[in-house]
Scaffold this motif. Structure first.
Motif, PDB file in Angstrom:
ATOM      1  N   ALA A 508      -3.674 -16.380 -16.104  1.00 56.06           N
ATOM      2  CA  ALA A 508      -3.746 -14.992 -15.651  1.00 56.06           C
ATOM      3  C   ALA A 508      -2.436 -14.310 -16.012  1.00 56.06           C
ATOM      4  CB  ALA A 508      -3.984 -14.924 -14.148  1.00 56.06           C
ATOM      5  N   THR A 509      -2.507 -13.229 -16.761  1.00 56.67           N
ATOM      6  CA  THR A 509      -1.320 -12.476 -17.148  1.00 56.67           C
ATOM      7  C   THR A 509      -1.250 -11.198 -16.318  1.00 56.67           C
ATOM      8  OG1 THR A 509      -1.412 -13.343 -19.402  1.00 56.67           O
ATOM      9  CG2 THR A 509      -0.091 -11.367 -19.048  1.00 56.67           C
ATOM     10  N   LEU A 510      -0.092 -11.000 -15.677  1.00 51.96           N
ATOM     11  CA  LEU A 510       0.118  -9.840 -14.810  1.00 51.96           C
ATOM     12  C   LEU A 510       1.074  -8.869 -15.481  1.00 51.96           C
ATOM     13  CD1 LEU A 510       0.612 -11.685 -11.384  1.00 51.96           C
ATOM     14  CD2 LEU A 510      -1.512 -11.113 -12.575  1.00 51.96           C
ATOM     15  N   TYR A 511       1.018  -7.597 -15.059  1.00 52.09           N
ATOM     16  CA  TYR A 511       1.786  -6.550 -15.723  1.00 52.09           C
ATOM     17  C   TYR A 511       2.693  -5.796 -14.762  1.00 52.09           C
ATOM     18  CZ  TYR A 511      -1.582  -7.640 -19.338  1.00 52.09           C
ATOM     19  OH  TYR A 511      -2.345  -8.309 -20.270  1.00 52.09           O
ATOM     20  N   SER A 512       2.912  -6.355 -13.593  1.00 48.64           N
ATOM     21  CA  SER A 512       3.857  -5.738 -12.669  1.00 48.64           C
ATOM     22  C   SER A 512       4.844  -6.804 -12.227  1.00 48.64           C
ATOM     23  CB  SER A 512       3.131  -5.104 -11.482  1.00 48.64           C
ATOM     24  OG  SER A 512       2.325  -6.040 -10.821  1.00 48.64           O
ATOM     25  N   CYS A 513       5.676  -6.467 -11.241  1.00 52.35           N
ATOM     26  CA  CYS A 513       6.835  -7.278 -10.898  1.00 52.35           C
ATOM     27  C   CYS A 513       6.504  -8.733 -10.627  1.00 52.35           C
ATOM     28  CB  CYS A 513       7.522  -6.695  -9.673  1.00 52.35           C
ATOM     29  SG  CYS A 513       8.937  -7.641  -9.126  1.00 52.35           S
ATOM     30  N   ALA A 514       7.417  -9.600 -11.026  1.00 53.84           N
ATOM     31  CA  ALA A 514       7.246 -11.031 -10.850  1.00 53.84           C
ATOM     32  C   ALA A 514       7.830 -11.485  -9.513  1.00 53.84           C
ATOM     33  CB  ALA A 514       7.942 -11.789 -11.990  1.00 53.84           C
ATOM     34  N   SER A 540      -2.573 -21.054 -14.491  1.00 48.43           N
ATOM     35  CA  SER A 540      -1.236 -20.650 -14.930  1.00 48.43           C
ATOM     36  C   SER A 540      -1.126 -19.131 -14.813  1.00 48.43           C
ATOM     37  CB  SER A 540      -1.006 -21.078 -16.378  1.00 48.43           C
ATOM     38  OG  SER A 540       0.239 -20.599 -16.856  1.00 48.43           O
ATOM     39  N   VAL A 541       0.020 -18.667 -14.284  1.00 51.31           N
ATOM     40  CA  VAL A 541       0.253 -17.229 -14.140  1.00 51.31           C
ATOM     41  C   VAL A 541       1.445 -16.843 -15.007  1.00 51.31           C
ATOM     42  CG1 VAL A 541       0.730 -15.329 -12.554  1.00 51.31           C
ATOM     43  CG2 VAL A 541      -0.665 -17.264 -11.795  1.00 51.31           C
ATOM     44  N   ALA A 542       1.250 -15.852 -15.851  1.00 55.43           N
ATOM     45  CA  ALA A 542       2.298 -15.378 -16.746  1.00 55.43           C
ATOM     46  C   ALA A 542       2.501 -13.871 -16.531  1.00 55.43           C
ATOM     47  CB  ALA A 542       1.914 -15.659 -18.200  1.00 55.43           C
ATOM     48  N   TYR A 543       3.595 -13.365 -17.083  1.00 55.35           N
ATOM     49  CA  TYR A 543       3.919 -11.951 -16.944  1.00 55.35           C
ATOM     50  C   TYR A 543       4.163 -11.349 -18.321  1.00 55.35           C
ATOM     51  CZ  TYR A 543       4.636 -13.184 -12.070  1.00 55.35           C
ATOM     52  OH  TYR A 543       4.456 -13.636 -10.784  1.00 55.35           O
ATOM     53  N   GLN A 544       3.810 -10.101 -18.469  1.00 59.20           N
ATOM     54  CA  GLN A 544       3.964  -9.401 -19.734  1.00 59.20           C
ATOM     55  C   GLN A 544       4.901  -8.229 -19.542  1.00 59.20           C
ATOM     56  OE1 GLN A 544       4.342  -9.000 -22.998  1.00 59.20           O
ATOM     57  NE2 GLN A 544       2.268  -9.817 -23.270  1.00 59.20           N
ATOM     58  N   GLY A 545       5.856  -8.073 -20.461  1.00 56.62           N
ATOM     59  CA  GLY A 545       6.749  -6.935 -20.416  1.00 56.62           C
ATOM     60  C   GLY A 545       6.012  -5.637 -20.674  1.00 56.62           C
ATOM     61  N   SER A 546       6.707  -4.547 -20.450  1.00 56.09           N
ATOM     62  CA  SER A 546       6.048  -3.247 -20.507  1.00 56.09           C
ATOM     63  C   SER A 546       5.623  -2.855 -21.909  1.00 56.09           C
ATOM     64  CB  SER A 546       6.990  -2.175 -19.950  1.00 56.09           C
ATOM     65  OG  SER A 546       8.160  -2.064 -20.757  1.00 56.09           O
ATOM     66  N   ARG A 547       6.293  -3.355 -22.938  1.00 57.57           N
ATOM     67  CA  ARG A 547       5.983  -2.909 -24.300  1.00 57.57           C
ATOM     68  C   ARG A 547       4.556  -3.275 -24.684  1.00 57.57           C
ATOM     69  NH1 ARG A 547       9.120  -4.513 -29.917  1.00 57.57           N
ATOM     70  NH2 ARG A 547       8.391  -2.726 -31.140  1.00 57.57           N
ATOM     71  N   ASN A 548       4.096  -4.419 -24.250  1.00 57.37           N
ATOM     72  CA  ASN A 548       2.737  -4.853 -24.562  1.00 57.37           C
ATOM     73  C   ASN A 548       1.847  -4.857 -23.327  1.00 57.37           C
ATOM     74  OD1 ASN A 548       3.372  -5.483 -27.348  1.00 57.37           O
ATOM     75  ND2 ASN A 548       4.495  -7.253 -26.560  1.00 57.37           N
TER      76      ASN A 548
END
Length: 812
Positions: A508-514, A540-548
């Motif tokens: 699961a990829t999230l797009y807000s604060c870790a 598994s949980v991952a995070y994506q920076g704002s650019r993508n």
């Protein structure tokens, strides 16, 4: 009485009952990395070769900057840059805010010609180390011309008061009065009007790691990469980019664990802009991480600072009719969120009670203090305290038991539109009250209270409060204050991408604060596991920076669990739809004949004919030509989830619309003993029962409640940013700003009632702010109950020993 034509609520959801993971106290999936010291906080990312920034701060609350001499600092070996406020104004634009008259109320990363509070930055040094940067600060010579400060919010609104922003021509940043319902009638018909003046002093969240940013500007590509512990960055990324004068698609903000926030890192732009500006100037990575004095004096997130004049219209039988509120709020020198704090209050202004009308007048005062921001509750906790104080006072004047007056006025029919137009989706306030009375042993303590007073002369107090907890805000709360808002934003989405790899593993990829406190990785892992019948610890949980990144808003207003649950639900449905088609092909069956069971698809009535999610995933990843042309390779889907229930305000603002519709509830009963000689308050017991809809992780929620109660006790008894009459901050360190330790926080008896929301996935409501929303009111009520035989009633928080003793000398 005017009838409001409101849009019909959305259709009620059907919630399944046989959940496997939602509702379980699952061990946090984040724990291993944090327990091993591998959490990846901002300070953990500092590496050799990075340059360090430190900020020179004003010792004056209000002064003109006559001159700044930076020559000696710039000449110091190891110093790479010294930037004054005037130079920063040439490199950057003002910081984003929603305050009044942007032409005459300008908020910048450093002061340009005037400082407006003690601690405002006037220059920044970039050096090989923080120690060297601090040494260089001492070599900067600043000449100031002192100006008269204004500190008292009421005095700030008087004619002739010194102006914080002279171009504005006033210290009143905002003033408006709203009437909801027939206020005049309800007060005219009331048997009794209860009046009071109440004072809530400012305090704030105290994060373990302060606010900061690590910026790295690439002059070759024009790309700025920033790691920061801000909670919200995706939605308003373009505003931060505008402050830095770079295109938004050249700014990539990457999240790190918050390191504690409690709202105080909700929208952190100043450190980001400072670090970004410095990195672009020197051409190397720069880290700016506040020290504790920076954070206390200049965090831009001090909590509410209010003076209330309140009237409550009451009938002799205890029925509450109308509420009239006149509040002055001290916002400090700037006003970044407008009066959004009062939007939070208006979402639940009548609490859990059937009060038919409300008048709400708010005046936002500018003073020479650090500005307000977000702190757990964001203004609604103050409204809870004010309302519960008034209900208790009404009960005393009517000779009613505090339990009876509350029960008599409870809302019982849901959904329920309160006078402002917001809706309460569901609840069972009687059940919450009954459970708290049992858990808190209310009858026992009433008996003990009488015995200890009569036999031992001890002053025991029992507080009882019943409060609302709004959750999942809609953006309209930030602009319905204006007839013609400058930015009538209505979108506050949250997004998730789910990927099933060739082995069936789910990411699961999230797009807000870790990680900011509500264990987002655990919560999302539970929600994914519920949908896919797997173990949460296998997700598994991952995070994506704002650019993508996909659209996201981040935490705030107890919104994230509900919003991410909707995003997970939507992405899961897409994956299951594709997996069903693929399984049907592999099983040579009609898709309508398949059912999802135990982590895969099987033919109804023939459980041996099945394909697990892993079987389907490997086929989709590796065997494209084994499928029809319209089935693409891979198994990945995203969902941007918008607010599940919000409506627009009416043009005349007699109805503010639905903007905080998922409303939880809680009852707290603390028992205290007050030493009338010293003014000290000691806890004997504390019970709290919350209704946050369907529980996702009870253990995690209990942590929220316990931590929030600890902060609420601090607000009630200890914590205060104290400014003297000259504008000096007297509580700029933990020597003077007192925080309750484990020795001052009692053991909590915590209970739960679940009334699922009909409008959210699984029936979830927010619960992250609950403890602090209730504890200040509850502790105040307990202290007042203890001192009632002496004719004493405390109406000012925090109730320090000095204030308690002063009240004992002048009983009301």
């Amino acid at each position: 009485m005017t009838t409001i034509d409101r849009p019909a609520p959305p259709p009620a959801r059907t919630h399944k009952r046989d959940r496997r993971w939602v509702g379980q106290s699952v061990r946090r999936v984040e724990d291993p990395k944090f327990l091993r010291g591998r959490g990846g906080y901002l300070a953990d990312l500092v590496t050799p070769g990075m340059l360090h920034a430190a900020v020179l701060r004003s010792p004056h609350p209000h002064a003109r900057i006559v001159s700044i001499d930076t020559a000696a600092a710039a000449a110091l070996d190891g110093v790479h840059a010294v930037i004054t406020g005037a130079q920063a104004a040439e490199l950057t634009d003002p910081l984003p805010d929603f305050g009044p008259d942007p032409a005459n109320h300008v908020w910048r990363c450093l002061a340009v010609d005037t400082v407006r509070y003690v601690g405002e930055g006037v220059a920044v040094v970039v050096a090989d180390s923080r120690y060297l940067a601090e040494d260089a600060l001492e070599l900067i010579q600043v000449e100031y011309e002192s100006l008269p400060p204004i500190v008292d919010p009421q005095a700030a609104l008087e004619p002739g008061a010194p102006l914080v922003h002279e171009p504005l021509g006033t210290n009143c940043a905002y003033e408006r009065s709203f009437d909801f319902g027939d206020v005049e009638r309800d007060f005219a018909e009331a048997d009794l009007v209860v009046r009071d003046r109440l004072r809530w002093h400012r305090s704030g969240g105290q994060p373990l790691e302060t606010v900061g940013a690590i910026a790295d500007f690439d002059h070759g590509s024009g790309q700025l990469t920033v790691h920061t512990n801000s909670l919200s960055f995706t939605s308003y990324l373009f505003m931060a980019a505008a402050s830095l004068r770079i295109p938004a698609n050249r700014l990539d903000v990457r999240q790190v664990p918050a390191g504690g926030s409690f709202g105080s890192k909700l929208f952190v732009t100043k450190p980001l802009v400072l670090a970004g500006m410095c990195s672009r100037m020197v051409g190397r990575p720069v880290v700016f991480l506040e020290d504790r004095v920076d954070n206390i004096a200049n965090c831009d997130h001090h909590g509410s600072d209010r003076v209330y004049d309140v009237e409550l219209a009451v009938m002799r039988d205890g029925t509450l009719r109308g509420l009239a509120i006149d509040v002055i709020d001290d916002y400090g020198a700037y006003i970044q969120f407008g009066v959004g704090h009062h939007g939070n209050a208006l979402a639940q202004v009548v609490g859990p009670y059937t009060i038919g009308s409300v008048r709400y007048r708010v005046r936002a005062a500018l003073t020479n203090k650090n500005q307000q921001g977000a702190y757990r509750g964001f203004g609604s906790e103050v409204n809870n305290w004010m309302l519960e104080q008034m209900v208790d006072k009404a009960a005393r004047e009517l000779g009613m038991d505090p339990v009876e007056i509350r029960r008599r006025n409870f809302i019982r029919d849901f959904p329920y539109f309160i006078p402002t137009g917001n809706v309460y989706d569901s609840g069972d306030y009687d059940a919450v009250l009954d459970q708290t009375l049992r858990l808190g042993r209310y009858d026992h303590w009433r008996t003990e209270q009488k015995r200890l007073r009569e036999q031992e002369g001890r002053y025991i107090g029992i507080g009882l409060i019943t409060c609302a907890e709004r959750s999942v805000f809609s953006a309209t709360e930030f602009w319905f204050w204006f007839d013609e808002p400058g930015a009538p934003v209505t979108s506050m989405p949250e997004s998730v991408t789910l990927t099933v790899d060739a082995t069936g593993g789910i990411t699961a990829t999230l797009y807000s604060c870790a990680f900011w406190g509500n264990s987002p990785e655990t919560m999302v892992a539970q929600l994914v596991a519920e949908e896919f019948d797997c173990d949460p610890h296998d997700v598994s949980v991952a995070y994506q920076g704002s650019r993508n990144g996909l659209p996201a808003t981040g935490p705030g207003g107890s919104r994230t669990t509900v919003m991410l649950a909707g995003a997970v639900e939507g992405a899961t449905a897409k994956i299951k739809a594709k997996a069903r088609r693929a399984a049907a092909h592999l099983l040579e069956a009609d898709p309508d004949d398949l059912e999802w069971a135990d982590g895969g698809y099987q033919v109804r009535g023939v459980p041996d004919r099945r394909k697990s999610l892993g079987d389907i995933a490997i086929a989709l990843h590796l065997f494209k030509h084994g499928f029809p042309e319209d089935i693409e390779s891979g198994l990945e889907e995203s969902k941007v989830f918008d607010h599940p229930y919000t409506t627009m305000p009416s043009a005349d603002r007699k109805d503010l619309g639905v903007f905080y519709p998922f409303v939880g509830h809680a009852c707290h009963i603390p028992v205290v003993e007050v030493d009338i000689e010293s003014g000290a308050v000691r806890f004997l017991a504390y019970a709290a029962v919350h209704d946050c809809g369907t529980l996702v992780n009870p253990r995690s929620l209990a942590g929220h409640i316990l931590g929030g109660v600890a902060q609420g006790i601090g607000t009630a008894l200890y914590e205060e940013y104290v400014y003297d009459d000259d504008g000096q901050l007297l509580s700029s360190s933990y020597m003077d700003y007192l925080i309750p330790s484990a020795m001052e926080v009692p053991e909590l008896a915590i209970g739960h009632v679940e009334t699922p929301s009909p409008y959210t996935p699984h029936g979830i409501k927010g619960g992250g702010e609950g403890g602090r929303m209730m504890a200040p009111a509850a502790v105040n009520a307990a202290v007042n109950d203890a001192l009632a035989p002496l004719g004493v009633r405390l109406t000012e928080l925090p109730m320090t020993p000095e204030r308690i003793r002063a009240a004992l000398r002048t009983p009301r």
